[in-house]
Design an enzyme around this catalytic site. Structure first.
Site, mmCIF file in Angstrom:
data_model
loop_
_atom_site.group_PDB
_atom_site.id
_atom_site.type_symbol
_atom_site.label_atom_id
_atom_site.label_comp_id
_atom_site.label_asym_id
_atom_site.label_seq_id
_atom_site.Cartn_x
_atom_site.Cartn_y
_atom_site.Cartn_z
ATOM 1 N N ASP A 255 106.307 4.512 64.145
ATOM 2 C CA ASP A 255 106.171 5.335 62.934
ATOM 3 C C ASP A 255 107.240 6.406 62.851
ATOM 4 O O ASP A 255 107.676 6.788 61.763
ATOM 5 C CB ASP A 255 104.779 5.959 62.872
ATOM 6 N N ARG B 23 99.793 0.234 54.363
ATOM 7 C CA ARG B 23 100.022 1.029 55.570
ATOM 8 C C ARG B 23 101.126 0.366 56.391
ATOM 9 O O ARG B 23 101.593 -0.712 56.055
ATOM 10 C CB ARG B 23 98.737 1.266 56.379
ATOM 11 N N ALA C 27 104.618 2.034 58.644
ATOM 12 C CA ALA C 27 105.639 3.001 58.219
ATOM 13 C C ALA C 27 106.638 2.458 57.178
ATOM 14 O O ALA C 27 106.833 3.092 56.135
ATOM 15 C CB ALA C 27 106.356 3.548 59.456
HETATM 16 O O1 MRU Z 1 98.045 3.757 60.525
HETATM 17 P P1 MRU Z 1 98.961 2.610 60.251
HETATM 18 O O2 MRU Z 1 98.262 1.293 60.127
HETATM 19 O O3 MRU Z 1 99.878 2.890 59.089
HETATM 20 O O4 MRU Z 1 99.865 2.526 61.544
HETATM 21 C C1 MRU Z 1 100.838 1.536 61.629
HETATM 22 C C2 MRU Z 1 101.556 1.512 62.908
HETATM 23 O O5 MRU Z 1 101.320 2.299 63.800
HETATM 24 C C3 MRU Z 1 102.669 0.513 63.014
HETATM 25 O O6 MRU Z 1 102.791 0.036 64.314
HETATM 26 C C4 MRU Z 1 103.992 1.194 62.607
HETATM 27 O O7 MRU Z 1 103.849 1.803 61.354
HETATM 28 C C5 MRU Z 1 105.113 0.241 62.564
HETATM 29 S S1 MRU Z 1 104.953 -0.905 61.260
HETATM 30 C C6 MRU Z 1 106.339 -1.878 61.196
#
Ligand code: MRU
Length: 342
Positions: free
Chosen positions: A234, A45, A47
């Site tokens: 994201d 997980r 982005a």
């Molecule tokens: O649901 P997730 O764990 O994939 O959410 C991740 C986030 O919100 C992060 O802050 C975002 O993807 C940035 S990661 C460099």
């Protein structure tokens, strides 16, 4: 460096983030459907990491295609399945578009050469992400002062990327400069990326980190324990409106109330220049069980109604600066981000 995801001998190996920090287990994906499931179920997980996984998923999928298969049809099936996994992360669609471009450029070649070209492209996307994060760290570290306490939300670290991290990349770069900093990590309900992942990776690197529950941030700001906030993203609209983990908006409002800088750190491939503002960013709604359970235990009335949006959108007016690999964008973001494009 922590290996979030790698291509190894026609397999994709990734650290299973659902099990951290209790177990450090690596998951082996042998086909694109396993990669899609790993993204959906959040074994991987964050982005940028989702984008890298999707690129490897395409490479894996095409690697299985036989001479007798309908190549175009199979390619389309792979793209649709991977694109259907998580709707908010812009990096996912960016990576799929880049793999599609490579497919189009190589499809006139013999099948083994096409397969090779796609594997090489996915590896390049993986490597490029680490380089990008180091540049984000380079530009962002100047915003962090010696002795500061920095609040972060969710995990925007090595685990959320191919390595080094975006928000945590800035923190790492400041720490590597010798700045004495301390990170306050919001636990980040419902999946606890802050408690499980941010604390684990910072602690592993010896960077001082303090865990707090999400509802403690306002109090800590009020009593002067937080100097700045830095988070990942994201998807960012071209005016700077930023989708990030649910709860980010509340932190941004609190930061503004307490006159604290609120920084977003993200690669340019997180920016969706097709969106004028954040209103059209798709917000993923996840399984209610994630809210009803804590560490596998039901913590509420079993059939209670639940709302579980995975992300929220922080309006640009709450954001002090957006740190990218090309530099630090300041408001108005429509102009500053556009100048970094291309
Ligand atoms: O649901 P997730 O764990 O994939 O959410 C991740 C986030 O919100 C992060 O802050 C975002 O993807 C940035 S990661 C460099």
């Amino acid at each position: 460096m922590l290996p979030t995801i790698t291509w190894d001998n026609d397999r994709v190996i990734l650290i299973d983030q659902r099990l951290l920090p209790t177990e450090e287990i690596y998951l082996e994906c042998l086909d694109y459907i396993q990669v899609a499931e790993a993204i959906e179920e959040m074994a991987i997980r964050g982005a940028p990491a989702i984008g890298v996984a999707a690129a490897y998923g395409v490479a894996l999928g095409v690697n299985k295609v036989k001479e007798s298969d309908d190549l175009e049809e199979e390619f389309e099936r792979i793209l649709v399945r991977l694109g259907d996994t998580r709707p908010t992360a812009r990096n996912l669609f960016w990576a799929l578009e880049r793999m599609k471009q490579t497919f189009d450029n190589h499809k006139h070649l013999a099948l083994p050469e096409l397969k090779h070209g796609l594997i090489q492209e996915a590896i390049a996307i993986d490597k490029q992400d680490v380089e990008t994060n180091k540049k984000i760290g380079y530009w962002g570290r100047g915003l962090i002062q010696n002795g500061q306490n920095i609040l972060t939300h969710c995990n925007a670290g090595a685990l959320a990327t191919a390595g080094y991290g975006t928000a945590l990349g800035v923190i790492r770069a400041a720490y590597e400069q010798g700045k004495k900093i301390r990170v306050f990590a919001d636990e980040t309900r419902p999946i606890l990326q802050g408690a499980r992942l941010t604390c684990w990776e910072l602690d592993r690197d010896g960077i001082p980190v303090v865990l707090i529950t999400d509802n403690m941030a306002g109090y800590l700001m009020k009593i002067g324990r937080i100097d700045a906030v830095i988070i990942g993203a994201d998807r960012i609209a071209r005016n700077g409106d930023t989708a990030n983990k649910i709860g980010t908006y509340s932190v941004a409002v609190l930061a503004k109330e307490h006159s604290l800088p609120f920084y977003v750190a993200a690669p340019l491939n997180t920016i969706d220049f097709s969106l004028a503002n954040g209103d059209a960013i798709p917000i993923e709604e996840r399984n209610p069980e994630e809210v009803k359970k804590l560490a596998g235990q039901c913590i509420t009335v079993p059939d209670i109604e639940v709302h579980n949006p995975a992300f929220d959108v922080t309006p640009a007016e709450y954001i002090t600066a957006i740190i990218t690999e090309k530099g630090v964008a300041k408001p108005p973001f429509t102009q500053s981000l556009a100048s970094f494009k291309g």
